[in-house]
Design a protein around this motif. Structure first.
Motif, PDB file in Angstrom:
ATOM      1  N   ASP A 121     -13.220 -24.680  19.594  1.00 41.53           N
ATOM      2  CA  ASP A 121     -13.766 -23.495  20.157  1.00 41.53           C
ATOM      3  C   ASP A 121     -13.603 -23.207  21.678  1.00 41.53           C
ATOM      4  O   ASP A 121     -14.162 -22.528  22.273  1.00 41.53           O
ATOM      5  N   GLY A 122     -12.680 -24.177  22.157  1.00 41.83           N
ATOM      6  CA  GLY A 122     -12.291 -24.217  23.661  1.00 41.83           C
ATOM      7  C   GLY A 122     -11.745 -22.877  24.085  1.00 41.83           C
ATOM      8  O   GLY A 122     -11.812 -21.692  23.660  1.00 41.83           O
ATOM      9  N   ALA A 123     -10.841 -23.176  25.091  1.00 42.91           N
ATOM     10  CA  ALA A 123     -10.446 -22.101  25.955  1.00 42.91           C
ATOM     11  C   ALA A 123      -9.052 -21.967  25.640  1.00 42.91           C
ATOM     12  O   ALA A 123      -8.238 -20.915  26.086  1.00 42.91           O
ATOM     13  N   GLY A 124      -8.778 -22.074  24.386  1.00 49.13           N
ATOM     14  CA  GLY A 124      -7.515 -21.529  23.615  1.00 49.13           C
ATOM     15  C   GLY A 124      -6.155 -22.574  23.855  1.00 49.13           C
ATOM     16  O   GLY A 124      -5.050 -22.325  23.604  1.00 49.13           O
ATOM     17  N   LEU A 125      -6.450 -23.963  24.544  1.00 48.98           N
ATOM     18  CA  LEU A 125      -5.451 -24.529  24.487  1.00 48.98           C
ATOM     19  C   LEU A 125      -4.709 -24.989  23.546  1.00 48.98           C
ATOM     20  O   LEU A 125      -3.600 -25.572  23.202  1.00 48.98           O
ATOM     21  N   ASP A 126      -5.609 -25.274  22.412  1.00 45.81           N
ATOM     22  CA  ASP A 126      -4.975 -25.686  21.159  1.00 45.81           C
ATOM     23  C   ASP A 126      -4.140 -24.664  20.423  1.00 45.81           C
ATOM     24  O   ASP A 126      -2.952 -24.996  19.892  1.00 45.81           O
ATOM     25  N   ALA A 127      -4.568 -23.496  20.670  1.00 48.01           N
ATOM     26  CA  ALA A 127      -3.569 -22.302  20.074  1.00 48.01           C
ATOM     27  C   ALA A 127      -2.323 -22.381  21.105  1.00 48.01           C
ATOM     28  O   ALA A 127      -1.365 -22.054  20.541  1.00 48.01           O
ATOM     29  N   ASP A 128      -2.473 -22.536  22.406  1.00 42.18           N
ATOM     30  CA  ASP A 128      -1.245 -22.465  23.012  1.00 42.18           C
ATOM     31  C   ASP A 128      -0.164 -23.822  22.554  1.00 42.18           C
ATOM     32  O   ASP A 128       0.918 -23.653  22.784  1.00 42.18           O
ATOM     33  N   LEU A 129      -0.980 -24.821  22.236  1.00 46.50           N
ATOM     34  CA  LEU A 129      -0.056 -25.999  21.892  1.00 46.50           C
ATOM     35  C   LEU A 129       0.629 -25.543  20.624  1.00 46.50           C
ATOM     36  O   LEU A 129       1.978 -25.871  20.284  1.00 46.50           O
ATOM     37  N   ALA A 130      -0.065 -25.090  19.705  1.00 45.30           N
ATOM     38  CA  ALA A 130       0.492 -24.468  18.489  1.00 45.30           C
ATOM     39  C   ALA A 130       1.481 -23.653  18.449  1.00 45.30           C
ATOM     40  O   ALA A 130       2.496 -23.600  17.979  1.00 45.30           O
ATOM     41  N   GLU A 131       1.553 -22.862  19.552  1.00 43.24           N
ATOM     42  CA  GLU A 131       2.525 -21.617  19.966  1.00 43.24           C
ATOM     43  C   GLU A 131       3.807 -22.650  20.470  1.00 43.24           C
ATOM     44  O   GLU A 131       4.904 -22.077  20.166  1.00 43.24           O
ATOM     45  N   LEU A 142       0.686 -25.609  10.621  1.00 40.56           N
ATOM     46  CA  LEU A 142      -0.369 -25.449   9.867  1.00 40.56           C
ATOM     47  C   LEU A 142      -1.617 -25.559  10.976  1.00 40.56           C
ATOM     48  O   LEU A 142      -1.815 -26.715  11.354  1.00 40.56           O
ATOM     49  N   LEU A 143      -2.028 -24.396  11.241  1.00 37.03           N
ATOM     50  CA  LEU A 143      -3.224 -24.572  12.163  1.00 37.03           C
ATOM     51  C   LEU A 143      -4.455 -24.271  11.691  1.00 37.03           C
ATOM     52  O   LEU A 143      -4.838 -23.384  10.936  1.00 37.03           O
ATOM     53  N   LEU A 268      -4.187 -14.164  15.520  1.00 34.78           N
ATOM     54  CA  LEU A 268      -4.423 -15.211  14.637  1.00 34.78           C
ATOM     55  C   LEU A 268      -4.321 -16.577  15.079  1.00 34.78           C
ATOM     56  O   LEU A 268      -5.331 -17.620  14.736  1.00 34.78           O
ATOM     57  N   LEU A 269      -3.779 -16.986  15.902  1.00 31.14           N
ATOM     58  CA  LEU A 269      -3.660 -18.368  16.656  1.00 31.14           C
ATOM     59  C   LEU A 269      -4.865 -18.694  17.469  1.00 31.14           C
ATOM     60  O   LEU A 269      -5.496 -19.785  17.317  1.00 31.14           O
ATOM     61  N   HIS A 270      -5.597 -17.629  17.923  1.00 30.53           N
ATOM     62  CA  HIS A 270      -6.795 -17.602  18.719  1.00 30.53           C
ATOM     63  C   HIS A 270      -8.198 -17.447  17.948  1.00 30.53           C
ATOM     64  O   HIS A 270      -9.253 -17.840  18.220  1.00 30.53           O
ATOM     65  N   GLY A 271      -7.855 -16.770  16.756  1.00 31.16           N
ATOM     66  CA  GLY A 271      -9.204 -16.266  16.120  1.00 31.16           C
ATOM     67  C   GLY A 271      -9.324 -16.492  14.431  1.00 31.16           C
ATOM     68  O   GLY A 271     -10.219 -15.891  13.880  1.00 31.16           O
ATOM     69  N   THR A 273      -9.999 -17.614  10.870  1.00 38.02           N
ATOM     70  CA  THR A 273     -11.226 -18.168  10.183  1.00 38.02           C
ATOM     71  C   THR A 273     -10.836 -18.959   9.129  1.00 38.02           C
ATOM     72  O   THR A 273     -11.605 -19.826   8.672  1.00 38.02           O
ATOM     73  N   ILE A 274      -9.491 -19.128   8.780  1.00 41.68           N
ATOM     74  CA  ILE A 274      -8.930 -19.858   7.645  1.00 41.68           C
ATOM     75  C   ILE A 274      -7.689 -20.558   8.368  1.00 41.68           C
ATOM     76  O   ILE A 274      -7.066 -20.230   8.820  1.00 41.68           O
ATOM     77  N   PRO A 275      -7.148 -21.687   7.533  1.00 45.21           N
ATOM     78  CA  PRO A 275      -6.088 -22.189   7.984  1.00 45.21           C
ATOM     79  C   PRO A 275      -4.928 -21.165   7.965  1.00 45.21           C
ATOM     80  O   PRO A 275      -4.740 -20.213   6.938  1.00 45.21           O
ATOM     81  N   VAL A 276      -3.919 -21.239   8.861  1.00 49.05           N
ATOM     82  CA  VAL A 276      -2.869 -20.398   8.934  1.00 49.05           C
ATOM     83  C   VAL A 276      -1.649 -21.254   8.979  1.00 49.05           C
ATOM     84  O   VAL A 276      -1.447 -21.978   9.889  1.00 49.05           O
ATOM     85  N   LEU A 277      -0.463 -21.066   8.329  1.00 45.88           N
ATOM     86  CA  LEU A 277       0.758 -21.604   8.376  1.00 45.88           C
ATOM     87  C   LEU A 277       1.515 -20.762   8.883  1.00 45.88           C
ATOM     88  O   LEU A 277       1.821 -19.491   8.202  1.00 45.88           O
ATOM     89  N   LEU A 278       2.314 -20.873   9.899  1.00 47.64           N
ATOM     90  CA  LEU A 278       3.324 -20.004  10.659  1.00 47.64           C
ATOM     91  C   LEU A 278       4.702 -20.667  10.764  1.00 47.64           C
ATOM     92  O   LEU A 278       4.734 -21.858  10.907  1.00 47.64           O
TER      93      LEU A 278
END
Length: 280
Positions: A121-131, A142-143, A268-271, A273-278
């Motif tokens: 739930d932090g500042a989006g670093l996890d989403a940036d890593l996934a990207e 799979l995020l 979707l990377l940032h918000g 509510t279910i697992p997303v496969l990209l």
């Protein structure tokens, strides 16, 4: 293709249990080997040690303490991983690597069928890593959301189809999950009435293709509007279906454009509510 080699990134002891629960459930369901990767970096300690003059003894002390702390955290994560893998009876491997997470993770992901990441739930670093991994690794990502579903099995899947190369890649990468799912829906989202017929035909074509692989699949279309964006339609439909996985192609409009203007993938990377496969 089958899922036989999964990679889970475990960044810290707090996040590890939820990521492990989902990763182990998936590995058990598909008879896959699971590798857990933890990356620690000495970059910040080095910068701190070089920030102004310090003696060599102090410099060494800073680095030793940082390394000791990093490996102590790694030991905690490893203990959680090995205990869970032993309890569930899956084939498992532990990897501890020094470096920057994005570069190390991308490298190790290249020789795995799929890489599993958790989002906090932090500042989006996890989403940036996934990207970063999505672009650099060439493998599906799979995020997981901050609170992943327990006993994750991708039993009900929603495929977001937009007739782009990235979507085709995502469907191909997700095929082992799609074949094993109890129910799959291919959804094509359109923005204008004139697009509905073409979107319906595309969704039905994809559904027929997946049915030939043994999937239990249906096709549908839905329209944006009334303040609903494509990502809203996807997540609302997933909720209505009880889907526990969303499959989409990542960055069909380009990474820079989405960063500047916003877009489905980035939202979707940032918000999600279910697992997303990209896939990209």
């Amino acid at each position: 293709m089958s899922l036989k080699d999964l990679l889970a990134y475990l960044p810290n002891p707090k996040a590890a249990p939820a990521i492990l629960d989902a990763a182990i459930s998936l590995a058990r369901r598909h008879g896959a080997h699971l590798t857990a990767l933890h990356v620690y970096s000495m970059e910040w300690p080095l910068m701190a040690a070089m920030d102004g003059y310090v003696s060599s003894a102090t410099w060494r002390m800073i680095l030793d303490e940082a390394e000791r702390s990093a490996k102590e955290q790694a030991d905690q994560i490893r203990a959680k991983f090995e205990e869970a893998a032993r309890r569930e009876g899956i084939q498992a491997e532990w990897r501890l690597v020094e470096g920057t997470p994005d570069a190390v993770l991308a490298q190790h992901a290249r020789y795995a069928d799929m890489v599993i990441l958790g989002r906090s739930d932090g500042a989006g670093l996890d989403a940036d890593l996934a990207e970063a991994v999505l672009f650099a690794a060439g493998r599906p990502v799979l995020l997981l959301p901050p609170t992943p579903p327990r006993d994750f099995g991708a039993r009900r899947i929603l495929v977001g189809w937009n007739d782009r190369r990235e979507a085709a890649r995502a469907v191909g990468d997700a095929l082992p999950l799609i074949r094993a799912a109890e129910a799959v829906q291919v959804l094509s989202v359109f923005g204008e009435e004139a697009e509905q017929t073409a979107c319906r035909v595309q969704a039905e074509d994809v559904a027929r293709h997946l049915a030939r692989h043994g999937a239990t699949v249906s096709a549908a279309t839905s329209m944006t509007g009334d303040g609903l964006r494509v990502e809203d339609v996807l997540l609302n439909t997933a909720s209505d279906l009880g889907a526990d996985l969303l499959v989409i192609g990542g960055y069909g409009h380009g990474r820079v454009r989405e960063m500047v203007l916003g877009g489905v993938t980035r939202s979707l990377l940032h918000g999600a509510t279910i697992p997303v496969l990209l896939s990209h």
